[in-house]
Design a protein around this motif. Structure first.
Motif, short mmCIF file in Angstrom:
data_model
loop_
_atom_site.label_atom_id
_atom_site.label_comp_id
_atom_site.label_asym_id
_atom_site.label_seq_id
_atom_site.Cartn_x
_atom_site.Cartn_y
_atom_site.Cartn_z
N ALA A 161 0.84 -1.21 0.00
CA ALA A 161 0.00 0.00 0.00
C ALA A 161 0.87 1.26 0.00
O ALA A 161 0.53 2.25 -0.64
CB ALA A 161 -0.93 -0.01 1.21
N GLU A 162 2.00 1.24 0.72
CA GLU A 162 2.91 2.38 0.70
C GLU A 162 3.48 2.61 -0.70
O GLU A 162 3.73 3.75 -1.10
CB GLU A 162 4.04 2.15 1.69
N ILE A 163 3.67 1.51 -1.44
CA ILE A 163 4.15 1.64 -2.82
C ILE A 163 3.11 2.37 -3.66
O ILE A 163 3.44 3.25 -4.46
CB ILE A 163 4.46 0.24 -3.40
N VAL A 164 1.82 2.00 -3.48
CA VAL A 164 0.75 2.68 -4.22
C VAL A 164 0.74 4.17 -3.87
O VAL A 164 0.63 5.03 -4.74
CB VAL A 164 -0.61 2.02 -3.90
N VAL A 165 0.88 4.48 -2.55
CA VAL A 165 0.89 5.89 -2.13
C VAL A 165 2.06 6.63 -2.75
O VAL A 165 1.95 7.79 -3.16
CB VAL A 165 0.94 5.98 -0.58
N ALA A 166 3.21 5.95 -2.87
CA ALA A 166 4.37 6.58 -3.49
C ALA A 166 4.08 6.95 -4.94
O ALA A 166 4.46 8.03 -5.41
CB ALA A 166 5.58 5.65 -3.42
N HIS A 167 3.38 6.07 -5.66
CA HIS A 167 3.02 6.39 -7.05
C HIS A 167 1.99 7.52 -7.10
O HIS A 167 2.03 8.35 -8.02
CB HIS A 167 2.47 5.13 -7.73
N ILE A 168 1.07 7.55 -6.13
CA ILE A 168 0.10 8.66 -6.08
C ILE A 168 0.84 9.97 -5.80
O ILE A 168 0.53 11.01 -6.39
CB ILE A 168 -0.97 8.38 -5.01
N GLU A 169 1.82 9.93 -4.89
CA GLU A 169 2.62 11.13 -4.62
C GLU A 169 3.36 11.59 -5.88
O GLU A 169 3.45 12.79 -6.16
CB GLU A 169 3.64 10.84 -3.51
N LEU A 170 3.90 10.63 -6.64
CA LEU A 170 4.57 10.98 -7.89
C LEU A 170 3.59 11.63 -8.86
O LEU A 170 3.92 12.62 -9.52
CB LEU A 170 5.18 9.71 -8.52
N HIS A 171 2.35 11.08 -8.91
CA HIS A 171 1.31 11.67 -9.75
C HIS A 171 1.02 13.11 -9.31
O HIS A 171 0.91 14.01 -10.16
CB HIS A 171 0.05 10.81 -9.65
N ARG A 172 0.95 13.33 -7.98
CA ARG A 172 0.68 14.68 -7.48
C ARG A 172 1.81 15.65 -7.85
O ARG A 172 1.57 16.79 -8.25
CB ARG A 172 0.52 14.64 -5.96
N LYS A 173 3.05 15.17 -7.74
CA LYS A 173 4.19 16.03 -8.09
C LYS A 173 4.19 16.36 -9.57
O LYS A 173 4.53 17.48 -9.97
CB LYS A 173 5.50 15.33 -7.69
N GLN A 174 3.81 15.39 -10.40
CA GLN A 174 3.76 15.65 -11.83
C GLN A 174 2.71 16.71 -12.15
O GLN A 174 2.90 17.55 -13.04
CB GLN A 174 3.46 14.35 -12.58
#
Length: 904
Positions: free
Chosen positions: A153-166
């Motif tokens: 789940a933390e991996i999914v959150v990391a990808h969501i954070e990357l999406h937010r930064k983009q």
């Protein structure tokens, strides 16, 4: 019972705002989210996995595996409960949970039974949704598995954070684009203004003035007067005289001294007069107009003294307004660039100068302006191992082989460590020969994402419990080494290990103790082998070791001996000292196989032979070993055919009640009359039937056949049927018993189910509960082969058996005082519990007298009769079955065979 509606989080408004700000709902599938779903499905062996986002009235699936719909209503979503706190929600059986028992997703398709969901925590208290796994069967879920799910789940959150930064980078770039457009517009406006001014001057549209220095007035053209703010009649061409005092009243107070200083300087230095200043707009209007005023000193031709100034006024208000807008736009752009979370850069390729945003520098630990604004700074800071690739990708973009420059590489921070960054850039200016002049781009810190990816790669290649490499690594390593062996680069060995007595420890002390045992064994295996050897866990209690470099087979045998010794040392499992052993099969390459499949198969065959020979043993593969495996497989195939074609039969062995001197029932014994091999002994085919699962249909057939036969017997004669451990492990045993009784019409109390202690060892609580339900039907329960297990007495205390059968080994040695004492003890216990006691395997008159004297109530064995076919059993029932006649049969049997053995 009504449907449960999940409560809303206390911060629902804030949570929904955060979700919608991400702009991730209803977006297209993305490979990295799908990869996490696939990893979770493989890791936990579940049919369905989801990345679920909880909206106002729905749950939407960003990624999914094993399901076709894109979402469900929120009031049906298990995930709506999972987002209520930060811990993972685990529902091991949804049908027993009042929140979900009536949920249509449980009662209908897809038939959810098991659910585990880890919330996706964007920041404290903000849980967007879950990463969840779903099964259609109830199942348990350990703490280790819960931790693994939360890690994913933390991996999914990391990808969501990357999406937010983009999204943030995109917004910053859009702001920069708008600012650049403002700059272009301003430049264009300036160019247009300049053109208009030139045209105005050429057409005498500019304001013209001249000032005789000896006079107090300045003569202005109508256009010049209008620019100064004076009222002029339309179409007037007359010059207008304006006194210096009047003119001063219209000039902005802050600019008056500057204009007068410019006059003085021009007169003193004999220079062209030029100044920009503000004048008031006509009455009724607010604000000021900007004028650019030019003046030339005119001197007397004879004396050279200045006599007058001739000048031109231009209205440059629009230019000043544009410049102010440009300054504001540049300020906004600078603020956007430096307040973003990502670094930006702008490289003038022709000069090598690079503008680095403040964030670009601070994200690496430097102060703004500390890094030299030149391309060599980028070269110096990039990791040496990554520089060539980064330069190659830049060249590809410069030469038109890629639409943009995209590169992941490491950059040195001020502290001396390296951070991973994602660099993106695009050329924005080219010369006429299409050579790049300028490129702009961004830096995104992806160090955290890289760490997550490394964790995913580790999970994909390693066993989650022991940390050993898994089957994937095993196949790759073995394939690589065997390829080298085929090229003549030495020998290798493969050792397959299987733990002995592991299942007993796991069932007795519980799964956590079993997991601890496996971890300790894994550590011992690693400590025993060389650094170059590869230890892997294949699954369960199975391990394998690849020995890549072998000089002599003797090395493999010595290693096997060390492994057996290491595994056999006592283990401390939560205060319990236990010992296990290991059996090892060894196959050598290239002699025993040149491919991974062949070598592994032969090592497994050798392991099978080692386990068959003796525990705590090792065995090398030899040609012909696979013949035994082939024979076993052929026997299993023939057994399947016999099950389908009614190729099995039941024989019945009588049971004599000593106190009543009569036969009270029979035990049904399974027989396999093979068409070509003859009668196959039960101890040869029963274990195979249990391993293959065929014991379940065989056991069901035996129940129906025995009940049907017993229903034709007179009186209250009983029939006893053996029930296997496997039948208790599979669903349907109780239904099979009920079906056999209903189909035959046999009274339940005439059916006796015989179980061994091994049945109870598997899952004592569940088995004892099942036995109670069967007993409530009227069926009687017997404990068979009593005394051969580890904890028979504890089971006697926990379940009131109707009958206890003393194992034939004690009857065979009943003349021994120790064996006789055990028989007396069992009889005493059974008497206290109200159970009858059957002595099995009574074959001699001496044994008969002994068991009678010790208090056994029933006798079974060759003394009474060998197992009989159904027809012979019916005849036996019709004959006299007194004890005296049993003696006569026994004596006749003893005269024929002094060493007869009881059939299984």
């Amino acid at each position: 019972m009504g449907k449960h509606v999940p409560p809303l989080p206390l911060n629902e408004t804030e949570r929904l705002a955060a979700l919608h700000d991400l702009r991730i709902l209803d977006t297209a599938p993305e490979a990295h989210f799908d990869a996490v779903c696939s990893t979770a499905a493989a890791l936990f062996s579940v049919p369905m996995t989801l990345v679920s986002l909880i909206d106002i009235d729905r749950q939407w699936f960003k990624a999914k595996c094993g399901i076709t719909v894109d979402g469900t209503p929120r009031d049906l979503a298990f995930c709506a409960y999972a987002i209520l706190n930060d811990d993972a929600l685990v529902v091991e059986d949804a049908t027993t949970d009042p929140r979900f028992a009536n949920n249509p997703l449980v009662t209908g398709e897809p038939g959810i039974r098991f659910y585990a969901g880890a919330p996706l925590v964007l920041r404290s208290g903000i849980r967007l949704g879950t990463l969840c796994i779903i099964d259609t069967k109830p199942r348990s879920f350990s703490e280790a598995q819960r931790t693994q799910l939360e890690d994913l789940a933390e991996i999914v959150v990391a990808h969501i954070e990357l999406h937010r930064k983009q999204l943030a980078v995109q917004a910053a770039l859009e702001e920069r684009t708008r600012a650049q457009e403002d700059i272009l517009k301003a430049r264009k406006a300036l160019e247009e203004t300049t053109d208009l001014l030139r045209l105005a001057q050429e057409a005498a549209g500019a304001g013209i003035w001249h000032w005789s220095l000896g006079e107090d007035v300045v003569r202005n053209s109508p256009e010049s007067a209008r620019m100064l703010g004076f009222s002029v009649e339309p179409g007037s061409a007359d010059w207008i005289d304006i006194s210096k005092a009047e003119w001063a009243e219209w000039v902005h107070p802050d600019d008056l001294a500057m204009v007068r200083a410019a006059h003085v300087a021009a007169l003193r230095d004999d220079t062209v007069y030029k100044v920009e200043y503000r004048v008031r707009l006509p009455e009724g209007s607010d604000g000021y107009r900007w004028l650019m005023s030019f003046g030339r000193i005119i001197r007397d031709a004879e004396t050279g003294r200045p006599t007058r100034i001739v000048g031109l006024d231009l209205d440059v208000t629009e230019r000043h307004t544009t410049q102010e807008s440009l300054i504001k736009s540049e300020a906004r752009l600078a603020l956007a660039l430096d307040s973003g979370s990502d670094g930006l850069w702008d490289w003038d390729i022709t000069t090598g100068h690079v503008w680095y945003s403040d964030r670009w520098q601070t994200m690496l630990g430097y102060m703004p302006g500390e890094i030299e604004p030149h391309i060599r700074s980028w070269t110096d800071l990039t990791h040496p191992d990554d520089l060539q690739q980064a330069q190659s990708l830049l060249k590809d973009h410069f030469e038109g082989r890629s639409d943009s420059y995209v590169c992941e590489h490491r950059v040195r921070t001020k502290a001396g460590a390296y951070s991973w960054i994602l660099a993106r850039g695009r050329v924005v200016a080219w010369n006429e020969q299409r050579a790049p002049l300028r490129i702009v781009g961004t830096y995104i810190d992806i160090t955290e994402r890289k760490a997550v990816e490394e964790r995913i790669a580790h999970i994909a290649c390693h066993d989650a419990l022991t940390g050993l490499p898994n089957r994937t690594v095993f196949r790759e390593q073995l394939k690589r080494r065997l390829a080298e062996v085929r090229r003549g680069r030495g020998q290798a060995a493969l050792l397959c290990l299987d733990l002995d007595r592991f299942k007993t420890v796991n069932d007795t002390l519980g799964h956590p103790a079993g997991d601890d045992l496996l971890c300790q064994i894994a550590a011992r295996l690693r400590a025993t082998v060389r650094d170059s050897d590869v230890v892997v866990r294949l699954g369960g209690d199975e391990f394998a070791i690849i020995v890549p470099h072998l000089d002599h087979p003797h090395q493999a045998s010595k290693l096997a001996e060390r492994l057996i010794d290491a595994v056999g040392q006592p283990l401390d499992l939560g205060g319990h000292l236990v010992t296990v052993g290991t059996s090892i099969g060894i196959a050598l390459a290239p002699g025993n196989g040149g491919t991974p499949e062949t070598l592994f198969k032969n090592a497994d065959i050798a392991l099978y032979r080692a386990k068959a020979a003796a525990r705590n043993n090792y065995c090398f593969y030899e040609a012909g070993m696979d013949a035994a495996v082939e024979t076993r497989m052929r026997l299993e195939l023939e057994m399947r055919e016999a099950v389908m074609c009614d190729g099995f039969a039941l024989h019945y062995q009588p049971v004599l009640r000593l106190s009543e001197d009569r036969i009270i029932g029979f035990e049904a014994l399974m027989r396999w009359p093979h068409p070509t091999r003859g009668m196959i002994a039960p101890d040869e085919f029963i274990p195979l039937a249990e391993e293959s699962g065929l014991i379940v249909p065989l056991g069901s057939w035996a129940l129906h056949e025995a009940c049907s036969e017993a229903a034709s017997w007179p009186g209250e004669l009983t029939v006893a049927v053996n029930v296997s451990t496997v039948q208790f492990q599979r669903p349907g045993l109780e239904q099979s018993v009920l079906s056999a009784l209903e189909a035959s019409g046999l009274a339940p109390h005439r059916l006796i189910l015989e179980i061994t202690e091994s049945v109870l060892v598997q899952d004592a609580e569940a088995v004892i509960a099942c036995l109670h339900r069967l007993r409530n039907l009227g069926v009687r329960i017997a404990l068979d082969d009593f005394g051969t297990g580890y904890s028979s007495l504890s089971y006697l205390r926990r379940f009131p058996f109707d009958k206890i059968k003393i194992d034939r080994t004690f009857i065979r040695e009943i003349s021994d005082p120790g064996a006789a004492a055990i028989v007396r003890a069992v009889v005493g216990i059974a008497t206290q519990l109200g159970a009858t006691v059957t002595a099995e395997g009574v074959e001699t008159t001496e044994q008969f007298e002994q068991v009678r004297q010790k208090g056994c109530t029933d006798v079974q064995g060759y003394l009474v009769s060998r197992p009989l076919t159904a027809e012979k059993a019916a005849e036996f029932i019709g004959s006299s079955t007194s004890t005296e006649q049993a003696y006569e049969r026994l004596c006749g049997a003893e005269r024929q065979d002094q060493h007869c053995a009881c059939a299984a």
